[in-house]
Design an enzyme around this catalytic site. Structure first.
Site, PDB file in Angstrom:
ATOM      1  N   ASP A 217       0.841  -1.190   0.000  1.00  2.60           N
ATOM      2  CA  ASP A 217       0.000   0.000   0.000  1.00  2.60           C
ATOM      3  C   ASP A 217       0.880   1.245   0.000  1.00  2.60           C
ATOM      4  OD1 ASP A 217      -2.958   0.833   0.380  1.00  2.60           O
ATOM      5  OD2 ASP A 217      -1.881   2.090   1.805  1.00  2.60           O
TER       6      ASP A 217
ATOM      7  N   GLU B   3      -4.737   2.641  -4.219  1.00  2.00           N
ATOM      8  CA  GLU B   3      -3.272   2.571  -4.200  1.00  2.00           C
ATOM      9  C   GLU B   3      -2.765   1.315  -3.517  1.00  2.00           C
ATOM     10  OE1 GLU B   3      -4.607   5.505  -0.925  1.00  2.00           O
ATOM     11  OE2 GLU B   3      -5.125   5.107  -3.013  1.00  2.00           O
TER      12      GLU B   3
END
Length: 338
Positions: free
Chosen positions: A178, A221
């Site tokens: 992440d 993301e």
């Protein structure tokens, strides 16, 4: 060219060229299931469909038998014709042909074959047809922005490789990744630059991994990867390669379509690692554990790697999954400031 006698418009290949479409060959096209839109050529004389690793066409379905059905391809060189027959191999739940149970039957173009929840269509495909089906599959299985697998395709591949790894006693690792504070990129540079950065990031991740490793974008993301034939140590080395590659990469700070002064931006990534069989044997549980390790990396300061291993779990206490298996597969993100 116009045929004056029939009044019909006809076409013919230019002199010295072959037909564009080429020879039509038998194939199965997946209409439903993990192999959606994949054209499966029937190149061998005998093709076995089933759940077993040794099946020619592996149907990853709990309702499929290990060796479920057999397709026999009969070729006649004299007239260049092909005939295919399908037979059920005494499967537990049976094989359906156009909605009807079968024992053995000749396949006709367009026939639908159902095995468990998977549905295939029998077709005769030329080169253009095969290329078209492959393009459709790529569009369905890959994230449009980054070119990495979608989360759904990632789980399909992971389940297949996990079954193979268990049979062959090979290790593998799962990485959950992440980006750190990526919202600041969108806020400071705009969402178009943010999308451009994610697009480039997909390439950075692919280059940092080995050729046989599989990477995916889970949405937003968040990214994932699994590393074949990799133990914990190799998984941590690969994770560090990805982390360092992202940290050291200079991403353009302006859109590609506008004049730029050469300014760049930097981002970092946090990574959680879980290993088969050290942490778990179930592939979904491995993703959950890697996701929990990722959460630890976030809590520990970001831009770092954390492993979910028994020694850490024993000293710090078990880490609960950040998301349930259902949330992971539905691509649901928890509300958090990371």
């Amino acid at each position: 060219m116009r045929d004056d006698e029939s009044g019909e418009t006809q076409t013919r290949p230019a002199p010295g060229t072959n037909s564009v479409s080429g020879e039509r060959r038998p194939a199965l096209v997946s209409l439903r299931g993990e192999l959606l839109a994949v054209p499966i050529p029937l190149e061998r004389d005998v093709v076995i469909l089933g759940r077993a690793l040794e099946a020619d066409v592996r149907v990853n379905d709990s309702r499929a038998s290990r060796l479920h059905a057999r397709i026999i391809v009969e070729r006649d060189p004299a007239n260049n014709s092909v005939r295919c027959r399908i037979a059920d191999l005494a499967s537990t739940n049976g094989t359906l042909l156009n909605g009807q149970p079968l024992t053995e039957a000749v396949l006709n173009e367009g026939d639908k074959i159902a095995i468990g929840d998977h549905l295939f269509r029998f077709d005769m495909l030329d080169e253009i047809d095969r290329e078209f089906q492959q393009q459709i599959h790529r569009l369905l299985s890959h994230d449009e922005l980054t070119g990495l697998l979608t989360s759904k395709s990632f789980f399909s591949e992971l389940r297949r490789e996990a079954a193979r790894a268990e049979v062959k006693s090979h290790p593998f690792c799962v990485l959950m990744m992440d980006l750190d504070y990526f919202k600041e990129v969108n806020d400071n540079y705009g969402h178009l630059v943010g999308s451009q950065t994610l697009e480039a990031l997909g390439d950075v991740i692919k280059k940092a991994l080995r050729a046989g490793d599989v990477a995916a974008r889970f949405g937003g993301e968040e990214f994932a990867a699994f590393l074949l034939d990799a133990d914990y140590a190799q998984g941590l080395v690969a994770a560090e390669r990805v982390r360092a590659a992202v940290e050291n990469h200079e991403f353009p700070a302006a859109r590609k379509d506008v004049p730029s002064d050469g300014k760049t931006l930097r981002i970092t990534i946090s990574i959680g690692v879980a290993a088969f069989p050290d942490d778990a044997k179930d592939p979904i549980q491995l993703v959950e554990l890697a996701d929990s390790a990722l959460y630890r990396a976030k809590r520990s300061g970001r831009n770092r790697i954390c492993a979910y291993r028994h020694s850490i779990a024993a000293t710090e206490g078990p880490l609960p999954p950040r998301r349930t298996s259902r949330q992971l597969q539905l691509n649901v993100h928890p509300s958090n400031p990371f």
